[in-house]
Structures are given as structure tokens and as C-alpha cells.
Design a protein around this motif. Sequence first.
Motif, PDB file in Angstrom:
ATOM      1  N   ARG A 104       0.764  -1.138   0.074  1.00  0.00           N
ATOM      2  CA  ARG A 104      -0.025   0.065   0.118  1.00  0.00           C
ATOM      3  C   ARG A 104       0.958   1.224  -0.195  1.00  0.00           C
ATOM      4  NH1 ARG A 104      -5.318   0.811   2.030  1.00  0.00           N
ATOM      5  NH2 ARG A 104      -5.352  -1.208   3.123  1.00  0.00           N
ATOM      6  N   GLU A 105       1.832   1.153   0.812  1.00  0.00           N
ATOM      7  CA  GLU A 105       2.676   2.361   1.035  1.00  0.00           C
ATOM      8  C   GLU A 105       3.309   2.544  -0.464  1.00  0.00           C
ATOM      9  OE1 GLU A 105       5.217   1.543   4.247  1.00  0.00           O
ATOM     10  OE2 GLU A 105       3.567   1.804   5.683  1.00  0.00           O
ATOM     11  N   ALA A 106       3.900   1.527  -1.039  1.00  0.00           N
ATOM     12  CA  ALA A 106       4.667   1.840  -2.390  1.00  0.00           C
ATOM     13  C   ALA A 106       3.707   2.224  -3.307  1.00  0.00           C
ATOM     14  CB  ALA A 106       5.302   0.572  -2.642  1.00  0.00           C
ATOM     15  N   ALA A 107       2.416   1.725  -3.364  1.00  0.00           N
ATOM     16  CA  ALA A 107       1.407   2.422  -4.256  1.00  0.00           C
ATOM     17  C   ALA A 107       1.150   3.710  -4.146  1.00  0.00           C
ATOM     18  CB  ALA A 107       0.377   1.753  -4.423  1.00  0.00           C
ATOM     19  N   MET A 108       0.911   3.962  -2.933  1.00  0.00           N
ATOM     20  CA  MET A 108       0.589   5.501  -2.511  1.00  0.00           C
ATOM     21  C   MET A 108       1.952   6.494  -2.837  1.00  0.00           C
ATOM     22  SD  MET A 108      -2.519   5.634  -1.512  1.00  0.00           S
ATOM     23  CE  MET A 108      -2.743   7.093  -0.437  1.00  0.00           C
ATOM     24  N   ALA A 109       2.923   5.829  -2.629  1.00  0.00           N
ATOM     25  CA  ALA A 109       4.208   6.879  -3.053  1.00  0.00           C
ATOM     26  C   ALA A 109       4.443   6.882  -4.659  1.00  0.00           C
ATOM     27  CB  ALA A 109       5.669   5.929  -2.560  1.00  0.00           C
ATOM     28  N   ILE A 110       4.007   6.206  -5.182  1.00  0.00           N
ATOM     29  CA  ILE A 110       3.921   6.524  -6.900  1.00  0.00           C
ATOM     30  C   ILE A 110       2.828   7.164  -7.387  1.00  0.00           C
ATOM     31  CG2 ILE A 110       5.515   4.459  -7.348  1.00  0.00           C
ATOM     32  CD1 ILE A 110       2.860   3.003  -8.114  1.00  0.00           C
ATOM     33  N   GLY A 111       2.129   7.831  -6.418  1.00  0.00           N
ATOM     34  CA  GLY A 111       0.986   8.669  -6.902  1.00  0.00           C
ATOM     35  C   GLY A 111      -0.347   8.154  -7.127  1.00  0.00           C
ATOM     36  N   LEU A 112      -0.735   6.704  -6.730  1.00  0.00           N
ATOM     37  CA  LEU A 112      -1.935   6.052  -6.902  1.00  0.00           C
ATOM     38  C   LEU A 112      -2.836   6.778  -5.855  1.00  0.00           C
ATOM     39  CD1 LEU A 112      -1.185   2.603  -7.777  1.00  0.00           C
ATOM     40  CD2 LEU A 112      -1.667   4.216  -9.190  1.00  0.00           C
ATOM     41  N   ARG A 113      -4.141   6.838  -6.252  1.00  0.00           N
ATOM     42  CA  ARG A 113      -5.129   7.302  -5.364  1.00  0.00           C
ATOM     43  C   ARG A 113      -5.597   6.059  -4.288  1.00  0.00           C
ATOM     44  NH1 ARG A 113      -6.954   9.850  -9.870  1.00  0.00           N
ATOM     45  NH2 ARG A 113      -8.177   8.171 -10.316  1.00  0.00           N
ATOM     46  N   PRO A 114      -6.353   6.183  -3.332  1.00  0.00           N
ATOM     47  CA  PRO A 114      -6.663   5.289  -2.422  1.00  0.00           C
ATOM     48  C   PRO A 114      -7.278   4.188  -3.356  1.00  0.00           C
ATOM     49  CG  PRO A 114      -6.736   6.965  -1.110  1.00  0.00           C
ATOM     50  CD  PRO A 114      -6.368   7.412  -2.675  1.00  0.00           C
ATOM     51  N   GLY A 115      -8.359   4.640  -4.076  1.00  0.00           N
ATOM     52  CA  GLY A 115      -9.392   3.573  -4.726  1.00  0.00           C
ATOM     53  C   GLY A 115      -8.629   2.752  -5.698  1.00  0.00           C
ATOM     54  N   GLN A 116      -7.533   3.436  -6.466  1.00  0.00           N
ATOM     55  CA  GLN A 116      -6.487   2.696  -7.313  1.00  0.00           C
ATOM     56  C   GLN A 116      -5.725   1.678  -6.862  1.00  0.00           C
ATOM     57  OE1 GLN A 116      -4.821   6.110  -9.106  1.00  0.00           O
ATOM     58  NE2 GLN A 116      -5.814   5.676 -11.121  1.00  0.00           N
ATOM     59  N   VAL A 117      -5.437   2.039  -5.449  1.00  0.00           N
ATOM     60  CA  VAL A 117      -4.621   1.107  -4.774  1.00  0.00           C
ATOM     61  C   VAL A 117      -5.257  -0.239  -4.372  1.00  0.00           C
ATOM     62  CG1 VAL A 117      -3.240   0.944  -2.417  1.00  0.00           C
ATOM     63  CG2 VAL A 117      -3.044   3.011  -3.689  1.00  0.00           C
ATOM     64  N   MET A 118      -6.535   0.054  -4.016  1.00  0.00           N
ATOM     65  CA  MET A 118      -7.504  -1.219  -3.582  1.00  0.00           C
ATOM     66  C   MET A 118      -7.706  -2.292  -4.824  1.00  0.00           C
ATOM     67  SD  MET A 118      -9.065  -2.648  -1.275  1.00  0.00           S
ATOM     68  CE  MET A 118      -8.949  -1.570   0.143  1.00  0.00           C
ATOM     69  N   VAL A 119      -7.969  -1.266  -6.097  1.00  0.00           N
ATOM     70  CA  VAL A 119      -8.471  -2.166  -7.082  1.00  0.00           C
ATOM     71  C   VAL A 119      -7.134  -2.697  -7.792  1.00  0.00           C
ATOM     72  CG1 VAL A 119      -9.549  -2.057  -9.300  1.00  0.00           C
ATOM     73  CG2 VAL A 119     -10.527  -0.929  -7.270  1.00  0.00           C
ATOM     74  N   GLN A 120      -6.214  -2.064  -7.872  1.00  0.00           N
ATOM     75  CA  GLN A 120      -5.007  -2.366  -8.819  1.00  0.00           C
ATOM     76  C   GLN A 120      -4.143  -3.084  -8.085  1.00  0.00           C
ATOM     77  OE1 GLN A 120      -3.623   0.971 -11.133  1.00  0.00           O
ATOM     78  NE2 GLN A 120      -5.642   1.640 -11.734  1.00  0.00           N
ATOM     79  N   VAL A 121      -3.917  -2.908  -6.636  1.00  0.00           N
ATOM     80  CA  VAL A 121      -2.702  -3.441  -5.952  1.00  0.00           C
ATOM     81  C   VAL A 121      -3.217  -4.641  -4.984  1.00  0.00           C
ATOM     82  CG1 VAL A 121      -0.913  -2.944  -4.493  1.00  0.00           C
ATOM     83  CG2 VAL A 121      -1.264  -1.610  -6.464  1.00  0.00           C
ATOM     84  N   LEU A 122      -4.131  -4.185  -4.022  1.00  0.00           N
ATOM     85  CA  LEU A 122      -4.385  -4.937  -2.871  1.00  0.00           C
ATOM     86  C   LEU A 122      -5.519  -5.981  -3.266  1.00  0.00           C
ATOM     87  CD1 LEU A 122      -4.954  -2.068   0.007  1.00  0.00           C
ATOM     88  CD2 LEU A 122      -2.691  -3.667  -0.649  1.00  0.00           C
ATOM     89  N   MET A 123      -6.392  -5.728  -3.810  1.00  0.00           N
ATOM     90  CA  MET A 123      -7.505  -6.594  -4.185  1.00  0.00           C
ATOM     91  C   MET A 123      -6.898  -7.833  -5.164  1.00  0.00           C
ATOM     92  SD  MET A 123     -10.794  -7.247  -3.578  1.00  0.00           S
ATOM     93  CE  MET A 123     -11.507  -5.865  -3.160  1.00  0.00           C
ATOM     94  N   PRO A 124      -6.563  -7.763  -6.079  1.00  0.00           N
ATOM     95  CA  PRO A 124      -5.701  -8.915  -6.966  1.00  0.00           C
ATOM     96  C   PRO A 124      -5.006  -9.751  -6.074  1.00  0.00           C
ATOM     97  CG  PRO A 124      -5.496  -6.891  -8.269  1.00  0.00           C
ATOM     98  CD  PRO A 124      -5.776  -6.182  -6.784  1.00  0.00           C
ATOM     99  N   GLN A 125      -4.178  -9.227  -5.238  1.00  0.00           N
ATOM    100  CA  GLN A 125      -3.183 -10.050  -4.385  1.00  0.00           C
ATOM    101  C   GLN A 125      -4.176 -10.949  -3.369  1.00  0.00           C
ATOM    102  OE1 GLN A 125       0.720  -8.493  -3.201  1.00  0.00           O
ATOM    103  NE2 GLN A 125       0.000  -6.400  -3.992  1.00  0.00           N
ATOM    104  N   ALA A 126      -5.008 -10.247  -2.918  1.00  0.00           N
ATOM    105  CA  ALA A 126      -6.075 -10.838  -1.825  1.00  0.00           C
ATOM    106  C   ALA A 126      -6.838 -11.926  -2.417  1.00  0.00           C
ATOM    107  CB  ALA A 126      -6.616  -9.680  -0.978  1.00  0.00           C
ATOM    108  N   LEU A 127      -7.265 -11.697  -3.684  1.00  0.00           N
ATOM    109  CA  LEU A 127      -8.247 -12.704  -4.361  1.00  0.00           C
ATOM    110  C   LEU A 127      -7.357 -13.990  -4.709  1.00  0.00           C
ATOM    111  CD1 LEU A 127     -10.301 -10.649  -6.504  1.00  0.00           C
ATOM    112  CD2 LEU A 127     -11.132 -11.858  -4.298  1.00  0.00           C
ATOM    113  N   ARG A 128      -5.975 -13.794  -5.179  1.00  0.00           N
ATOM    114  CA  ARG A 128      -5.121 -14.872  -5.308  1.00  0.00           C
ATOM    115  C   ARG A 128      -4.659 -15.647  -4.031  1.00  0.00           C
ATOM    116  NH1 ARG A 128      -2.879 -11.248  -8.910  1.00  0.00           N
ATOM    117  NH2 ARG A 128      -1.279 -10.697  -7.478  1.00  0.00           N
TER     118      ARG A 128
END
Length: 282
Positions: A166-190
Amino acid sequence: MSAPTQVLFDEPGPKARRNNIVFSIVSAIVLLALVAFVIWKFADAGQLEAEKWYPFTFSQIQLVLLEGMVATLKVALVASVLAMIVGVVFALLRLSNKTAISLPGTIVLEFFRGVPVLLLIFAMFLIFGNSIGPFWSVVIGLTLYNGMVLAEIIRAGILAVPTGQREAAMAIGLRPGQVMVQVLMPQALRAMMPTIIAQIVVLLKDSALGFIVTYQDLLYQVNLIGREYRNLLPTFLVGAVLFIIINLIVAGIARWLEKRLQRKTTAPSGAAGLSGTTGAMD
């Protein structure tokens, strides 16, 4: 000196191994005796006679069982898709930082997760049965219960993702919604895929409760055939085998999807590693 290896149990000695072998043999004998006793009771009740099993050779009976299997798969498929959607939505609601959003979501989740799925199906049929029919009564009941269970599974998977992601995604400028959809959710589902598969199999078996609201699924057809030909036991045994086959098919498809997702995630990293090696050689 290397650190001592921690194990869950000590290596059994000669006496323990001998006792394990004896216990295994005795258990196998008891199990075989129990199976033989059940078969003997069936035969004594006349349930193993050829005339009890002969109706299953009729094409009409086979067609009825096939229609029941299709009805079971249909309600399970629709409920699984809707339950996944409900699960994702309520997982996100519970993870919200705003109490006005997370608190109502938690209350609704705990309510439907605590009510037995049979009561949910029956309540949907009693309240809305005349307008939505047995099919949607079963689907909505299964969706409400299993969707809330899946929500907790997905929420646990999201929380299990390392915070550095989450911290790395926020550091590159992603919004919270983008972090959830593009980073956290795919990893959680797998990560949660095996647990999600197990819950979908549970949902498939719970679909048999549609028999209570006269939904003509496999269990409904099995009961109908058994009462018509007065061979309830053989018919229910056949129905049990068909349910096992359906569960194996669903579990096989889910495992195939899991492997496909894993290949998609490992392929890019492998390609990146290959390009990096090629660049180093140049």
C-alpha cells in the motif's frame, strides 16, 4: 552450529511405529465390518434387489435426473457470481475508514452471516415467493449468507497483504481507490482463492435446501423418483453420487482458474527477469 530444527512432533520410535501399524489394521477391520453391516442391512431390507435399481435404466428417469443436475448447477452458478459481488462490496465497506460507512456494513454483514441459510431461503420464499418464484428465493438466500462469508474472507485477504504494498503504491501517486483495485484486491483474491473455492463448494451443497421451497433441483427430483418407485434408499444413493460428481466438477474448474491466475502473475515477472538478464549480457 546450526540452529535446532523445530518440529511439530517427535520422530516415533520402534514401539510407537508398531502401535501405529496395529491401530491402522484394527481401524481398517472395524471400518470394513461397518461397511459389511450396512450392506447386509440394505440387503435384508430388500434395497439391493435388482427391481429397486431397474428404474434408473429408463431414459425418462435419466432425463429427470439430468434436469435436476442442470437446475442445481444453474442456481449455484448465479448465486456464486452474486455472492462474489456482494462479498467484494461488503469487504470494502468494512475496510472503510469512515465509521458511517463501515458500521452499517458490519451490522448487515453480521446479521446475515448469523442467520442460518435455510431460514434465509424460507423467508425469501414466504415474503417474495409469489413475485420472484422458488429459483430467486434460493438464489437470494444463498447470496445473502455466502456473500457475507466471502466478504470476511476477502477482507482478511486484503489485511494480509503487506503494508509495504500500500505504501509503495501511494508513494508513486496512486489514489486510495486505485491502490485497492489495482494492488491490494488482486493479491488478496489470489491468496484467498483456495478458501473462496471451498466456500463455493459449500454454496453448491447448500443449494439442495431449495427442495424446501419446491425448487425442482436434483434433490427434489431424487425425492420424487424415490417416492414414485418406492426405492428411496437407492435413489438417494444415486443422488449422493451425482452431487459428488458436481462438486468435483466445480472444484476442478475452480482449481483450473486458480492455476490460470497464478500463471498470469508469474509470467510478467519471468519476462522481466529475462529482459534484465539480456540487458546485462549486452
